[in-house]
Design an enzyme around this catalytic site. Sequence first.
Site: not given
Length: 471
Positions: A422-423
């Site tokens: 997840d960025t």
Amino acid sequence: MRWSDEHLYERILAKDASFNGRVLTGVLTTGIYCLPSCPARKPLASNVRFFRDEPAAQAAGLRPCKRCRPDAFYRGEDADLARLESVLAQAVADPAAFPEVEALAEAAGMGVTKLKDLFRDHVHLQPAAFLQRVRIQWACDRLAAGQCDLTDLAMDSGYESASGFHEAFRRQTGMSPGAYRTMLGSDHFTLAMPAGLRVQDVLAFHGRDGQSVSERVVGHRLHKAFLCEGRPSVLSITFLEEAVEVSLQGAAGPAAVATAHGATLRLLGWQGDPSAFESAHPRLARGREGLRVLLTLDPFEALVWAILGQQVNLAFAYALRRDLIRLVDLHVGDSLFAHPDAARIAALAVEDLLALRFSRRKAEYLLHAAAEVASGRLLIEGRTTATGVARDLLALRGCGPWTAQYVLMRGLGFRDCLPVGDTGLTLALQRWFQLEARPGPAETQSLMAHFAPHRSLATFHLWSSLKGTPA
């Protein structure tokens, strides 16, 4: 077979797991076959016959043991997980049969210490907390089915005293058993405000798409359109100083109101008491005390959102979701639309979604997932282990680890999930640990290990540390 029967019998008395896969123990008096490590009481040597493999044991008319699950072992499954899921299903069906954790361990054929380890890894709860949860859910189901005597209900649910039952019921549902029974005949109810609930966070989270057609936030009130007992309905939650007032428009009857009550608890993150996390990690929680992992109204909604959000920015993901909901057209109330169920999405065609700017791949992934859920081939409601659900989700086309972990966390409420890749999470970790670059998957795993067994809530705190609203 190169071992004597005497030697093999010694190995089964020792419960020697190193012989699993080499030989099977057939018990002629019970008609079952077991792994050498089976924890069940050992038979007399005269009643035992040894087999090279499952076909040989089955040809002798024997069936697999339900405690050690040799069939699962030979399919390459985790035998401990299979035993755990079996006993969890028994507890859900008949919680009174398990008055204490030791009874769970005995039924699973293992010691309490090992049972607790398996719960930590697969259930993300302590066994005692799981038993409390299933007892109260069982009681709620009986009340919705018309059982009225609360004293009998307490005993039937596995409680030794009415006072203990009432306290546990209030803690888990936000009301007394009597109030719950009264609620089932109405279309509205009131819950005590959970201690420390961050109301503005709840409203901001569920209203994060200001153009949403299935949720609307007006002041201190949240309106959520959903399918309740098959009928498009609206759940309205009003936040007061010390209470939450809830009303249901659309579906009616005890089952509908019980569904609305459960939905409310999910939207408030009721089961996600953050106190243990905050005690263990006060620095990360500072300034956000009371933050909870807020759930989608049901697990399928989380799966849809996770698929829509893959590899696109949030604004575009919101637009895809709005267009999908409008397309199915479950209109209800003041220009709101209920989120479609799996069957209705599965009935769409790829071309329907391409017209909404879906990529062909995203459309195919979504329709495949919906078809699997609608057919019952993929079960995501009421699952007891994160490991089991993750395994089934990862078998879906287009469902990778991030999607699976997101659904576990936000759709099912498992507490120790980690959406690797997840960025937002990697950016937050870079800032929190003052790293020169964003961490990769292995480093993310290593950094987040510090927050186990609360990695779901830690993820929410890290997302929130970016000053945005988590997706």
